[in-house]
Design an enzyme around this catalytic site. Structure first.
Site, PDB file in Angstrom:
ATOM      1  N   ASP A 138      -6.988   4.400  -4.733  1.00 18.18           N
ATOM      2  CA  ASP A 138      -7.645   4.259  -3.431  1.00 18.18           C
ATOM      3  C   ASP A 138      -8.282   5.626  -3.161  1.00 18.18           C
ATOM      4  O   ASP A 138      -8.485   6.395  -4.110  1.00 18.18           O
ATOM      5  CB  ASP A 138      -6.620   3.863  -2.346  1.00 18.18           C
ATOM      6  CG  ASP A 138      -7.258   3.340  -1.065  1.00 18.18           C
ATOM      7  OD1 ASP A 138      -7.633   2.160  -1.026  1.00 18.18           O
ATOM      8  OD2 ASP A 138      -7.401   4.114  -0.091  1.00 18.18           O
ATOM      9  N   LYS A 194       0.861  -1.192   0.000  1.00 18.53           N
ATOM     10  CA  LYS A 194       0.000   0.000   0.000  1.00 18.53           C
ATOM     11  C   LYS A 194       0.889   1.231   0.000  1.00 18.53           C
ATOM     12  O   LYS A 194       1.999   1.196   0.529  1.00 18.53           O
ATOM     13  CB  LYS A 194      -0.871   0.027   1.251  1.00 18.53           C
ATOM     14  CG  LYS A 194      -2.074   0.939   1.125  1.00 18.53           C
ATOM     15  CD  LYS A 194      -3.220   0.209   0.476  1.00 18.53           C
ATOM     16  CE  LYS A 194      -4.391   1.103   0.214  1.00 18.53           C
ATOM     17  NZ  LYS A 194      -5.565   0.303  -0.156  1.00 18.53           N
TER      18      LYS A 194
HETATM   19  N1  GLU Z   1      -7.339   0.269  -3.017  1.00 17.40           N
HETATM   20  C1  GLU Z   1      -8.092  -0.917  -3.308  1.00 17.40           C
HETATM   21  C2  GLU Z   1      -8.093  -1.836  -2.097  1.00 17.40           C
HETATM   22  O1  GLU Z   1      -8.129  -1.350  -0.988  1.00 17.40           O
HETATM   23  C3  GLU Z   1      -7.658  -1.585  -4.599  1.00 17.40           C
HETATM   24  C4  GLU Z   1      -6.227  -2.005  -4.662  1.00 17.40           C
HETATM   25  C5  GLU Z   1      -5.776  -2.520  -6.030  1.00 17.40           C
HETATM   26  O2  GLU Z   1      -6.588  -2.600  -6.939  1.00 17.40           O
HETATM   27  O3  GLU Z   1      -4.590  -2.822  -6.123  1.00 17.40           O
HETATM   28  O4  GLU Z   1      -8.139  -3.025  -2.189  1.00 17.40           O
END
Ligand code: GLU
Length: 450
Positions: A169, A129
């Site tokens: 996100d 992340k």
């Molecule tokens: N931000 C999204 C999550 O919390 C998607 C992450 C992604 O597609 O890599 O899962």
């Protein structure tokens, strides 16, 4: 103290000592440890290899300076992060968040959740992340672009299509992914699937924008099916009004349910007739306007606006928090229990505080955790990666069918590890945590002490 409580406290003690100030991270680890430690006690190989301790320690965390110049010529500095949590089952994968609340604790909690979530999808993706304490609200397109380019000037050396694949996100949508991807391509001199959530004409996947919301509703459908019920005729309260809330409203409407509430920073809107048809797409317009006011919906469609309030005091069948972490607290849980809301389906990442979750659980509310419910977003990112590797684009129907199958399979895994014979019901928190854990844990054991 009971044995279980003591074991949990012993496990948490070194984390609390070392990371006492990282409260979101400690909360996420405690919620997982609570259900996974009893499982580990029955499977000592995980204990001997200290798997859970290792899982909660990022393989790498990068913190960097993001200097940029605003439209008035002033020098600005933000802090950028990428937490590369775990790569046991695939390249690091997870979104980028731009929000003033971003700090190392929030990044670590999200990367930890992401590792288990990605494991649940059954696709080969590790957990990561990233983001920055940058507020995109009120910034011009040029400022956003300069910021994204400066961020990528540092981040590009740490990511790659087989190393770490970011996505969107909160605060990061198609525009921001575009600017970051453009700068990556320029620096790396390659066109690869290094990001997901890309534009449809440059490697993006159909259904990716809808995927988190659609997936959440497919999961809800399975919860209801499991007890011989369906979405038809159900009333739903949703928080937020962004991309995820939109996907939820669209799919609930399609399946004959009714979303009666959405919320924003200014309060919540109650629409007794339901957010249906054209009203669903107005959510996108509202988001694109950048005004951040759900009152606009109430004014346009004659619905009731409750200033400064959250939608958890409503008598509905299903509560679906779609906004952000810790948005459902003890007072909200008490309201939900008082109104006999039977289901709380988390769509955001960790939207319920630990104390609120405990109250809801004790009151018999069926509680589905975000890491299972919202996994459709990242699962569809995994499908975008597959399409990029194949240099093909699949039809919306094919992507949606894959997404639906993945959500059915995640639900099945939750039942496999979370069904309580004595109580005759599924503990979705336990099921999701253990199912997500086992796959990563086994891969870590296979790969030795790394
Ligand atoms: N931000 C999204 C999550 O919390 C998607 C992450 C992604 O597609 O890599 O899962």
């Amino acid at each position: 103290m009971s044995n279980h409580k003591e074991e949990l406290e012993n496990f948490m003690a070194p984390f609390r000592e070392k990371f006492g100030h990282e409260k979101e991270f400690l909360q996420a680890v405690e919620e997982v440890a609570e259900t996974v430690l009893p499982y580990i006690a029955k499977h000592p190989k995980y204990k001997e290899a200290k798997i859970l301790e290792r899982l909660a320690m990022p393989e790498r965390a990068i913190i960097f300076r993001i200097p940029w110049v605003d439209d008035k010529g002033n020098f600005q500095i933000n802090t950028g992060y990428r937490v590369q949590m775990n790569s046991a089952i695939g390249p690091y994968k997870g979104g980028m968040r731009f929000h003033p609340t971003v700090n190392l604790s929030v990044m670590k909690f999200l990367a930890f959740e992401q590792t288990l979530k990605n494991s649940l999808t059954s696709l080969p993706m590790g957990g990561g992340k990233g983001g920055a304490d940058f507020d995109p609200r009120g910034k011009s397109d040029n400022e956003i672009m300069r910021f994204c380019q400066s961020l990528m000037t540092e981040l590009f050396r740490h990511i790659g299509p087989d190393t770490d694949v970011p996505a969107g996100d909160i605060g990061v949508g198609a525009r921001e992914v575009g600017f970051m991807y453009g700068q990556y391509k320029r620096l790396a001199n390659e066109f690869t699937g290094v990001f997901t959530g890309k534009g449809i004409n440059w490697g993006g996947s159909l259904i990716r924008p809808e995927a988190t919301g659609f997936g959440a509703v497919y999961f809800t459908q399975e919860i209801l099916k499991n007890v011989g019920d369906s979405i038809k005729g159900k009333t739903v309260a949703v928080s937020g009004f962004g991309n995820v809330a939109w996907g939820v409203a669209k799919k609930i409407d399609e399946l004959g349910g009714k979303v009666v509430a959405i919320s924003g920073p200014d309060g919540f809107v109650y629409d007794e007739k339901g957010i249906t048809g054209k009203k669903v797409d107005y959510l996108l317009e509202m988001r694109a306007s950048g005004r951040d006011k759900v009152q606009d919906y109430a004014d346009k469609f004659g619905a009731v606006f409750h200033a400064g309030k959250k939608p958890w005091g409503l008598k509905v069948d299903i509560a679906m928090p779609c906004a952000t972490q810790n948005e459902v607290d003890v007072a909200d849980a008490k309201e939900l229990i008082k109104n006999k809301v039977p289901y709380l389906v988390e769509v955001a990442n960790m939207p319920t505080t630990l104390e609120a979750y405990k109250l809801l659980k004790a009151a018999g509310v069926v509680f589905a955790p975000g890491k299972a419910v919202n996994a459709g977003g990242v699962a569809t990112s995994g499908l975008e990666m597959s399409q990029n590797s194949q240099r093909l684009s699949w039809s919306a129907k094919v992507v949606d069918e894959h997404l639906h199958d993945i959500m059915i399979e995640i639900h099945r895994s939750c039942v496999q590890y979370g069904y309580d014979k004595k109580e005759g019901k599924v503990d979705y928190v336990k099921g999701a945590n253990i199912a997500g854990f086992v796959k990563v844990a086994d891969a870590m054991i296979d790969q030795g002490h790394v």
